[in-house]
Scaffold this motif. Structure first.
Motif, PDB file in Angstrom:
ATOM      1  N   PHE A  65      42.529 -12.446 -45.621  1.00  0.00           N
ATOM      2  CA  PHE A  65      41.607 -12.981 -45.160  1.00  0.00           C
ATOM      3  C   PHE A  65      42.002 -13.675 -43.755  1.00  0.00           C
ATOM      4  CE2 PHE A  65      39.604 -17.705 -44.816  1.00  0.00           C
ATOM      5  CZ  PHE A  65      39.071 -17.281 -44.045  1.00  0.00           C
ATOM      6  N   GLY A 108      33.393  -6.343 -37.613  1.00  0.00           N
ATOM      7  CA  GLY A 108      34.432  -6.777 -37.436  1.00  0.00           C
ATOM      8  C   GLY A 108      34.512  -7.147 -39.213  1.00  0.00           C
ATOM      9  N   GLU A 161      43.667  -3.656 -51.136  1.00  0.00           N
ATOM     10  CA  GLU A 161      44.393  -3.267 -52.218  1.00  0.00           C
ATOM     11  C   GLU A 161      44.588  -4.483 -53.022  1.00  0.00           C
ATOM     12  OE1 GLU A 161      48.380  -3.494 -50.615  1.00  0.00           O
ATOM     13  OE2 GLU A 161      49.762  -1.960 -52.641  1.00  0.00           O
ATOM     14  N   THR A 191      33.220  -3.670 -43.820  1.00  0.00           N
ATOM     15  CA  THR A 191      34.024  -3.859 -44.859  1.00  0.00           C
ATOM     16  C   THR A 191      34.012  -4.092 -46.153  1.00  0.00           C
ATOM     17  OG1 THR A 191      36.351  -5.025 -44.104  1.00  0.00           O
ATOM     18  CG2 THR A 191      36.262  -2.015 -43.923  1.00  0.00           C
ATOM     19  N   ARG A 192      33.148  -5.392 -45.986  1.00  0.00           N
ATOM     20  CA  ARG A 192      33.098  -6.472 -47.080  1.00  0.00           C
ATOM     21  C   ARG A 192      31.395  -6.941 -46.875  1.00  0.00           C
ATOM     22  NH1 ARG A 192      38.609  -7.924 -44.810  1.00  0.00           N
ATOM     23  NH2 ARG A 192      37.738  -7.907 -42.856  1.00  0.00           N
ATOM     24  N   HIS A 213      51.455  -2.571 -44.980  1.00  0.00           N
ATOM     25  CA  HIS A 213      50.109  -1.416 -43.737  1.00  0.00           C
ATOM     26  C   HIS A 213      50.438  -0.959 -43.258  1.00  0.00           C
ATOM     27  CE1 HIS A 213      47.679  -2.444 -47.737  1.00  0.00           C
ATOM     28  NE2 HIS A 213      48.080  -3.893 -47.691  1.00  0.00           N
ATOM     29  N   ALA A 263      40.150 -11.878 -40.023  1.00  0.00           N
ATOM     30  CA  ALA A 263      39.894 -10.724 -41.094  1.00  0.00           C
ATOM     31  C   ALA A 263      38.948 -10.237 -39.763  1.00  0.00           C
ATOM     32  CB  ALA A 263      39.146 -11.867 -41.609  1.00  0.00           C
ATOM     33  N   GLN A 278      45.858  -2.519 -31.936  1.00  0.00           N
ATOM     34  CA  GLN A 278      44.563  -1.720 -33.220  1.00  0.00           C
ATOM     35  C   GLN A 278      45.047  -0.555 -33.204  1.00  0.00           C
ATOM     36  OE1 GLN A 278      41.765  -4.572 -34.180  1.00  0.00           O
ATOM     37  NE2 GLN A 278      41.555  -6.063 -32.618  1.00  0.00           N
ATOM     38  N   MET A 295      42.052  -8.317 -36.883  1.00  0.00           N
ATOM     39  CA  MET A 295      42.102  -7.482 -36.723  1.00  0.00           C
ATOM     40  C   MET A 295      42.204  -6.383 -38.245  1.00  0.00           C
ATOM     41  SD  MET A 295      45.764  -6.919 -34.996  1.00  0.00           S
ATOM     42  CE  MET A 295      45.245  -8.336 -33.437  1.00  0.00           C
ATOM     43  N   ALA A 296      40.569  -6.386 -37.691  1.00  0.00           N
ATOM     44  CA  ALA A 296      39.690  -5.555 -38.717  1.00  0.00           C
ATOM     45  C   ALA A 296      40.328  -4.991 -39.694  1.00  0.00           C
ATOM     46  CB  ALA A 296      38.272  -5.432 -38.917  1.00  0.00           C
ATOM     47  N   ASP A 297      40.728  -4.507 -39.527  1.00  0.00           N
ATOM     48  CA  ASP A 297      41.504  -2.911 -39.569  1.00  0.00           C
ATOM     49  C   ASP A 297      42.631  -2.936 -41.029  1.00  0.00           C
ATOM     50  OD1 ASP A 297      39.686  -0.780 -38.594  1.00  0.00           O
ATOM     51  OD2 ASP A 297      40.993  -1.394 -36.757  1.00  0.00           O
ATOM     52  N   ILE A 298      43.358  -4.229 -40.127  1.00  0.00           N
ATOM     53  CA  ILE A 298      44.442  -4.491 -41.053  1.00  0.00           C
ATOM     54  C   ILE A 298      44.687  -5.495 -42.400  1.00  0.00           C
ATOM     55  CG2 ILE A 298      46.386  -5.154 -41.052  1.00  0.00           C
ATOM     56  CD1 ILE A 298      46.556  -5.041 -38.604  1.00  0.00           C
ATOM     57  N   SER A 299      43.377  -6.406 -41.724  1.00  0.00           N
ATOM     58  CA  SER A 299      42.816  -7.114 -42.689  1.00  0.00           C
ATOM     59  C   SER A 299      41.806  -5.968 -44.018  1.00  0.00           C
ATOM     60  CB  SER A 299      42.159  -8.123 -42.711  1.00  0.00           C
ATOM     61  OG  SER A 299      41.041  -9.010 -43.552  1.00  0.00           O
ATOM     62  N   ALA A 300      41.091  -5.249 -43.723  1.00  0.00           N
ATOM     63  CA  ALA A 300      40.311  -4.192 -44.496  1.00  0.00           C
ATOM     64  C   ALA A 300      41.497  -3.600 -46.118  1.00  0.00           C
ATOM     65  CB  ALA A 300      39.550  -3.149 -43.898  1.00  0.00           C
ATOM     66  N   ALA A 301      42.647  -2.920 -45.178  1.00  0.00           N
ATOM     67  CA  ALA A 301      43.720  -1.947 -46.112  1.00  0.00           C
ATOM     68  C   ALA A 301      44.260  -3.030 -46.698  1.00  0.00           C
ATOM     69  CB  ALA A 301      44.679  -1.413 -45.220  1.00  0.00           C
ATOM     70  N   MET A 302      43.990  -4.795 -46.190  1.00  0.00           N
ATOM     71  CA  MET A 302      45.301  -5.836 -47.117  1.00  0.00           C
ATOM     72  C   MET A 302      44.030  -5.959 -48.822  1.00  0.00           C
ATOM     73  SD  MET A 302      47.094  -7.686 -44.409  1.00  0.00           S
ATOM     74  CE  MET A 302      47.104  -8.828 -45.204  1.00  0.00           C
ATOM     75  N   ARG A 358      34.442  -7.452 -50.768  1.00  0.00           N
ATOM     76  CA  ARG A 358      35.131  -6.706 -50.934  1.00  0.00           C
ATOM     77  C   ARG A 358      34.991  -5.881 -52.184  1.00  0.00           C
ATOM     78  NH1 ARG A 358      36.157  -1.821 -47.882  1.00  0.00           N
ATOM     79  NH2 ARG A 358      36.750  -0.511 -49.670  1.00  0.00           N
ATOM     80  N   LEU A 387      47.531   3.113 -40.450  1.00  0.00           N
ATOM     81  CA  LEU A 387      46.425   3.131 -41.621  1.00  0.00           C
ATOM     82  C   LEU A 387      46.274   4.445 -42.077  1.00  0.00           C
ATOM     83  CD1 LEU A 387      44.671  -0.166 -40.528  1.00  0.00           C
ATOM     84  CD2 LEU A 387      46.294   0.375 -42.242  1.00  0.00           C
TER      85      LEU A 387
END
Lengths: 252, 503
Positions: free
Chosen positions: A174, B447, A192, B451-452, B328, A179, B11, A182-189, A219, B18
């Motif tokens: 979060f 953003g 998981e 994904t959510r 990650h 979130a 990014q 850095m949306a992609d990193i946050s999404a990966a976290m 998620r 990733l």
């Protein structure tokens, strides 16, 4: 004992049920909870993004809101941590406000801390017959030092089956503006985290911070997982209703 | 101004990482293992928090008296026969090393692992001047073959799988190699032994420099540091100016903190304490010992109340191993020599300018780094402070500045806050709300909603519902009527409550 609720902007605007659940639990323990309306937000979103003036302006509303109370309780370890660790520094250039900030930090508790450490209660006589896993929030555990208060409350709940979350100490991704920024990193976290939640087979995920739960819950929803996401206060309040045992007897 | 290309850089690199399943598997596997071994090693030692506090004290004391201890170290190192050079920046340090190499007519340099040489890109510089450099740490050797930079400050090749390593060795000339650890290391050992014997110069880093004796301390696990510092005729030590500890007794604390935090070892396999070059009566050791002490932006942190503590770092890498972002995206995504939380703070401090401005944002500020740090550096606070510094310098996107100006307007007053959110509640309909949630992926929401699901604002905020909330207790009442605050300290005394209390 005058107790005020610091509702946090997130709970105020998105999850009012969480605040009501908190109040229900406090009421059950004989505590009336006041809500001073001049409060807005602890300023953390701005502070963590580097906008300190903006953070200070909104933090000031809390200094003014709570000066007359003995205790301030909040549904968030993160927002409470903000008050504890950064408010005094935020008002460092004004001695009156700095002292108000220090005073506020001394009397502000996250919900589970207040119940367990201040009221000295762990058994609420609640019942909640489900398989539950607990995600400890980073700021609650690391900034505020909450370790087992939520678990001590959960362990006493009748019928509950607590399962440990693997890698529970890992951030859910979060991190406020992180979130989005850095949306992609946050999404990966968060993906998981959701894998780990799913691996527990829990029906319910419980936590002490709606920021994290909004993230993990969002998620879970997107992946259409049938896991309920509840704040600790919601779980306990629901447990009070489900409980067949009488209201805890309090010596008068 | 943060240029969009820079924000894309970090990014983009992260996105690429990733998508790299090999990388993510390798990094997860190793950081998980290191997290576990670290936990065990700290528990075995016992009183870990006391050790950390002692480590913090030693580092704080040394760094706040760095001028004194650096002077003492240089004096004592010179007394022991070493030649001490102070280098203000990377170019300075490179010049010193190159001069020494030229004096020795060196053609081959053997190196043991050193982040500070990575920081100044020493290998590239020496190679440009026709000097061959061979990395002798196994991990460093692997990434040198791959033509890459380290992706972890302790485990440089953490991102490589066994199979990838086998392929690199095969391309290097190894025949019939399996992915068995023993076979892989045996090959590297054979190759590197030749280098140790032929090298004209050995270059090492420095884990700690002891002021009272002028000694340089090297921690290695493969023994290569000992080879590099004894076999070649000339030994050059590259060290950051903050590597100092006052006494040998302080090394006791550091020798416990560093390996346990880094790899979960009780002690490093090889600990060498080098005091001056070979003496007349000694068998082993170099004829000449040069110590190059590098500033390169470090002294700028001295006296800065927010960032001086970054000089306390002992380069154990524990913050990388616990960092969920590092986990990650791996080290290369950071684009800096020092990756992970320490890199995200240290890099923009050492190298000011637009290149690494995005790094402090590569963190959720979860604080795992601070918790793992053996000398308790508040990395998460520093990350936030670096962001603030950028805002003060007028960086940050226009959209962000406007957003927080709006935040300041609306959130500094409860009436405006209420009004603003009431408007937002009406406006959010454009996103389409289904069962209290928003899935639309456009605008500022994208953003998040890519994904959510996002929650919709509640129909009525808590503050609008509070007035009609019924509380079945009297105003100002407390748990049992016997719970009171007593005294000025606000301490609570709980009276004869029986049922609810468990202690």
């Amino acid at each position: 004992m005058r107790v005020a609720l610091f509702v946090t902007c997130l709970v105020d605007q998105f999850y009012p049920n969480v605040a009501e659940a908190m109040i229900a639990v406090c009421n059950r323990l004989g505590v009336y909870v006041d809500f001073p309306e001049v409060q807005t937000c602890c300023g953390q979103p701005a502070f963590n993004s580097g906008y300190v003036d903006a953070a200070r302006s909104s933090a000031l509303t809390l200094l003014n809101a709570f000066s007359d109370y003995d205790y301030v309780i909040s549904p968030s370890g993160s927002c409470t941590g903000m008050i504890h660790h950064y408010f005094a520094k935020l008002f460092d250039d004004n001695i009156v406000r700095r002292e108000m900030a220090q005073d506020l930090a001394c009397k502000t508790y996250e919900f589970s801390q207040f119940i367990v450490n201040v009221l000295g209660v762990t058994d609420l006589h609640a019942a909640f017959p489900y398989r539950v896993t607990y995600h400890p929030s980073c700021h609650a555990s690391r900034l505020l030092g909450i370790r087992d208060e939520p678990l001590r409350l959960l362990e006493k709940v009748r019928g509950i089956e607590l399962v440990e979350l693997e890698h529970q100490e890992d951030c859910c991704g979060f991190g406020g503006t992180f979130a989005v920024k850095m949306a992609d990193i946050s999404a990966a976290m968060v993906s998981e985290k959701v894998e780990h939640v799913e691996a527990t087979g829990a029906q319910v995920l419980v936590g002490t911070d709606m920021g994290c739960l909004m993230n993990i819950g969002g998620r879970l929803q997107r992946e259409q997982k049938a896991v309920r996401v509840l704040h600790l206060a919601q779980l306990l309040a629901e447990g009070l209703l489900q409980s067949s045992s009488p209201k805890p007897e309090v010596a008068r | 101004m943060t240029t969009s290309s820079e924000s894309l850089d970090l990014q983009d690199r992260a996105r690429r990482a990733l998508e790299d399943d090999f990388l993510r598997t390798a990094v997860r596997f190793t950081t998980d293992r290191l997290k576990t071994t670290r936990k065990t090693a700290t528990e075995q030692l016992g009183r870990w928090e006391d050790w950390r506090e002692r480590g913090r004290q030693i580092r704080a004391h040394t760094v706040s008296h760095l001028d004194h201890y650096l002077g003492l170290f240089a004096t004592n190192a010179r007394k022991a026969g070493a030649r001490v050079h102070f280098a203000a920046d990377a170019a300075d340090a490179e010049r010193v090393v190159l001069d020494i190499a030229k004096q020795q007519a060196a053609i081959l340099v053997a190196k043991s692992k050193s982040m500070v040489t990575e920081e100044i890109h020493l290998n590239r510089h020496l190679e440009e001047h026709g000097i061959e450099v061979v990395e002798t740490d196994l991990g460093e050797y692997i990434i040198q073959l791959a033509g890459e930079a380290p992706s972890h400050i302790i485990i440089p090749a953490i991102h490589k799988t066994r199979e990838q390593i086998r392929e690199l060795f095969a391309a290097d000339g190894a025949e019939d190699l399996t992915t068995d650890t023993k076979a892989l290391t045996a090959y590297a050992r054979k190759r590197l032994r030749e280098t140790f014997l032929q090298a004209d110069i050995g270059i090492t880093g420095c884990n700690f420099a002891i002021a009272e004796s002028g000694s340089v301390v090297l921690f290695t696990n493969e023994g290569n540091g000992r080879m590099v510092s004894t076999l070649p005729k000339t030994h050059i030590v590259l060290m950051g100016m903050e590597r100092i500890i006052p006494t040998l007794a302080d090394l006791d604390v550091m020798a416990n903190l560093l390996p346990r935090s880094a790899t979960g070892q009780k002690l490093t396999t090889y600990m060498s304490i080098v005091t001056g070059p070979r003496k007349l009566e000694e068998q082993d050791g170099p004829d000449d010992l040069h110590i190059v002490i590098l500033d390169n932006g470090r002294s700028r942190q001295l006296g800065d109340p927010e960032f001086q503590e970054i000089l306390h770092c002992i380069r154990c890498g524990a913050c990388l191993n616990v960092c969920p972002v590092y986990r990650h995206i791996g080290g290369h995504s950071y684009g800096s020599v020092y990756p992970g939380p320490i890199g995200a703070v240290l890099t923009p401090l050492l190298q000011e300018g637009p290149e690494f401005e995005e790094l402090p944002y590569a963190s959720s500020l979860c604080g795992a780094c601070h918790e793992a740090c053996p000398v308790k550096i508040p990395l998460h606070d520093m990350l936030a402070a670096l962001r603030r510094r950028q805002v003060e310098r007028g960086r940050g996107t226009r959209g962000e500045r406007m957003a927080f100006r709006g935040f300041q307007m609306a959130f500094s007053n409860a009436r405006r806050y209420r009004g603003t959110l009431r408007m937002a509640r009406m406006a959010q309909a454009v996103f389409g709300i289904r069962e209290g949630r928003i899935d639309a992926q456009f605008g500022a929401l994208r953003g998040w909603t890519a994904t959510r699901a996002a929650p919709a604002l509640a129909d009525k905020s808590f503050r609008e519902r509070y007035a009609s909330l019924e509380q079945d207790v009297a105003i100002g009442s407390s748990a049992s009527g016997t719970v009171q605050t007593s005294g000025a300290d606000g301490q609570l005394t709980v009276g004869k409550t029986e049922v609810n209390r468990d202690e």
